[in-house]
Scaffold this motif. Structure first.
Motif, PDB file in Angstrom:
ATOM      1  N   ALA A   5      -1.026   8.117  -5.741  1.00 55.88           N
ATOM      2  CA  ALA A   5      -2.025   8.121  -4.665  1.00 55.88           C
ATOM      3  C   ALA A   5      -3.452   8.181  -5.198  1.00 55.88           C
ATOM      4  CB  ALA A   5      -1.774   9.277  -3.708  1.00 55.88           C
ATOM      5  N   GLU A   6      -3.701   9.023  -6.181  1.00 55.29           N
ATOM      6  CA  GLU A   6      -5.072   9.193  -6.675  1.00 55.29           C
ATOM      7  C   GLU A   6      -5.621   7.902  -7.280  1.00 55.29           C
ATOM      8  OE1 GLU A   6      -7.725  11.969  -9.682  1.00 55.29           O
ATOM      9  OE2 GLU A   6      -5.647  12.518  -9.289  1.00 55.29           O
ATOM     10  N   THR A   7      -4.842   7.259  -8.132  1.00 54.70           N
ATOM     11  CA  THR A   7      -5.276   6.004  -8.742  1.00 54.70           C
ATOM     12  C   THR A   7      -5.453   4.921  -7.687  1.00 54.70           C
ATOM     13  OG1 THR A   7      -4.206   6.537 -10.835  1.00 54.70           O
ATOM     14  CG2 THR A   7      -4.677   4.212 -10.428  1.00 54.70           C
ATOM     15  N   THR A  59      -8.965   3.092  -6.955  1.00 50.68           N
ATOM     16  CA  THR A  59      -9.049   1.645  -7.121  1.00 50.68           C
ATOM     17  C   THR A  59      -9.562   0.976  -5.854  1.00 50.68           C
ATOM     18  OG1 THR A  59      -7.253   1.650  -8.744  1.00 50.68           O
ATOM     19  CG2 THR A  59      -7.730  -0.458  -7.648  1.00 50.68           C
ATOM     20  N   LEU A  60      -9.016   1.391  -4.712  1.00 47.81           N
ATOM     21  CA  LEU A  60      -9.442   0.790  -3.440  1.00 47.81           C
ATOM     22  C   LEU A  60     -10.897   1.102  -3.135  1.00 47.81           C
ATOM     23  CD1 LEU A  60      -6.292   1.300  -1.212  1.00 47.81           C
ATOM     24  CD2 LEU A  60      -6.969  -0.694  -2.557  1.00 47.81           C
ATOM     25  N   GLN A  61     -11.344   2.307  -3.446  1.00 45.76           N
ATOM     26  CA  GLN A  61     -12.747   2.663  -3.213  1.00 45.76           C
ATOM     27  C   GLN A  61     -13.665   1.809  -4.081  1.00 45.76           C
ATOM     28  OE1 GLN A  61     -13.881   4.945  -0.780  1.00 45.76           O
ATOM     29  NE2 GLN A  61     -15.738   3.802  -1.249  1.00 45.76           N
ATOM     30  N   ARG A  62     -13.269   1.601  -5.347  1.00 42.54           N
ATOM     31  CA  ARG A  62     -14.062   0.771  -6.256  1.00 42.54           C
ATOM     32  C   ARG A  62     -14.134  -0.669  -5.749  1.00 42.54           C
ATOM     33  NH1 ARG A  62     -12.704  -2.765  -9.608  1.00 42.54           N
ATOM     34  NH2 ARG A  62     -10.533  -2.134  -9.788  1.00 42.54           N
ATOM     35  N   TYR A 114       0.820  -1.212   0.000  1.00 41.45           N
ATOM     36  CA  TYR A 114       0.000   0.000   0.000  1.00 41.45           C
ATOM     37  C   TYR A 114       0.855   1.263   0.000  1.00 41.45           C
ATOM     38  CZ  TYR A 114      -3.263   3.530   1.788  1.00 41.45           C
ATOM     39  OH  TYR A 114      -4.004   4.662   1.970  1.00 41.45           O
ATOM     40  N   THR A 115       1.853   1.330   0.855  1.00 42.41           N
ATOM     41  CA  THR A 115       2.688   2.535   0.960  1.00 42.41           C
ATOM     42  C   THR A 115       3.390   2.811  -0.362  1.00 42.41           C
ATOM     43  OG1 THR A 115       3.002   2.126   3.308  1.00 42.41           O
ATOM     44  CG2 THR A 115       4.557   3.617   2.260  1.00 42.41           C
ATOM     45  N   LYS A 116       3.925   1.786  -0.985  1.00 41.46           N
ATOM     46  CA  LYS A 116       4.592   1.946  -2.274  1.00 41.46           C
ATOM     47  C   LYS A 116       3.615   2.435  -3.332  1.00 41.46           C
ATOM     48  CE  LYS A 116       7.085  -0.598  -5.794  1.00 41.46           C
ATOM     49  NZ  LYS A 116       7.181  -1.865  -6.447  1.00 41.46           N
ATOM     50  N   ARG A 117       2.450   1.815  -3.376  1.00 39.71           N
ATOM     51  CA  ARG A 117       1.437   2.216  -4.362  1.00 39.71           C
ATOM     52  C   ARG A 117       1.029   3.670  -4.159  1.00 39.71           C
ATOM     53  NH1 ARG A 117      -1.351  -2.131  -6.956  1.00 39.71           N
ATOM     54  NH2 ARG A 117      -3.054  -0.704  -7.317  1.00 39.71           N
ATOM     55  N   MET A 118       0.844   4.063  -2.897  1.00 35.85           N
ATOM     56  CA  MET A 118       0.441   5.445  -2.602  1.00 35.85           C
ATOM     57  C   MET A 118       1.540   6.433  -3.002  1.00 35.85           C
ATOM     58  SD  MET A 118      -2.635   5.794  -1.511  1.00 35.85           S
ATOM     59  CE  MET A 118      -2.688   7.336  -0.617  1.00 35.85           C
ATOM     60  N   ASP A 137      -5.651  -5.534 -10.073  1.00 36.46           N
ATOM     61  CA  ASP A 137      -4.257  -5.119  -9.999  1.00 36.46           C
ATOM     62  C   ASP A 137      -3.796  -4.962  -8.539  1.00 36.46           C
ATOM     63  OD1 ASP A 137      -1.769  -4.127 -10.842  1.00 36.46           O
ATOM     64  OD2 ASP A 137      -2.472  -2.069 -10.687  1.00 36.46           O
ATOM     65  N   VAL A 138      -4.694  -5.187  -7.609  1.00 36.72           N
ATOM     66  CA  VAL A 138      -4.418  -5.030  -6.176  1.00 36.72           C
ATOM     67  C   VAL A 138      -4.458  -6.412  -5.523  1.00 36.72           C
ATOM     68  CG1 VAL A 138      -5.336  -4.083  -4.022  1.00 36.72           C
ATOM     69  CG2 VAL A 138      -5.419  -2.728  -6.106  1.00 36.72           C
ATOM     70  N   THR A 139      -3.521  -6.652  -4.613  1.00 38.58           N
ATOM     71  CA  THR A 139      -3.520  -7.899  -3.858  1.00 38.58           C
ATOM     72  C   THR A 139      -3.881  -7.593  -2.417  1.00 38.58           C
ATOM     73  OG1 THR A 139      -1.787  -8.812  -5.268  1.00 38.58           O
ATOM     74  CG2 THR A 139      -2.135  -9.894  -3.156  1.00 38.58           C
ATOM     75  N   LEU A 140      -4.850  -8.314  -1.895  1.00 35.84           N
ATOM     76  CA  LEU A 140      -5.232  -8.163  -0.492  1.00 35.84           C
ATOM     77  C   LEU A 140      -4.592  -9.263   0.332  1.00 35.84           C
ATOM     78  CD1 LEU A 140      -9.068  -7.414  -0.709  1.00 35.84           C
ATOM     79  CD2 LEU A 140      -7.187  -5.786  -0.408  1.00 35.84           C
TER      80      LEU A 140
END
Length: 93
Positions: A24-26, A30-33, A16-20, A83-86
């Motif tokens: 940050a906006e994308t 993405t997380l909200q969606r 998460y920190t790296k992605r932000m 594109d996100v891993t939880l």
């Protein structure tokens, strides 16, 4: 004092920190969606309740462990093409 038993599902975003730091906006969009389209509906369908949202994660309460497991499994299945891993209780989803 009244007691109750609950199963808690913990979810957070890998890197998460790296992605932000990269976009940050994308990342936030993405997380909200994913929260709106995947997590909330499946939590509701499995009789769960999101009781804590953090920047990159959520804590979800279920009355039964089987409901938590079903929700985690369904979230895993729907997240395959994202594109996100939880990260969940029992590993990456």
């Amino acid at each position: 004092m009244k007691r109750k038993i609950a199963a808690i599902l913990s979810l957070d975003v890998v890197d998460y920190t790296k992605r932000m730091s990269e976009d940050a906006e994308t990342t936030l969009n993405t997380l909200q969606r994913i929260l709106d389209d995947v997590i909330r509906p499946l939590v509701h369908e499995n009789k769960g309740r999101i009781f804590k949202l953090m920047g990159d994660g959520a804590l979800v309460e279920f009355v039964a462990a089987t409901d938590a497991i079903n929700a985690a499994s369904q979230i895993f299945n729907q997240m395959r093409d994202e594109d996100v891993t939880l990260r969940g209780v029992d590993g990456l989803i």
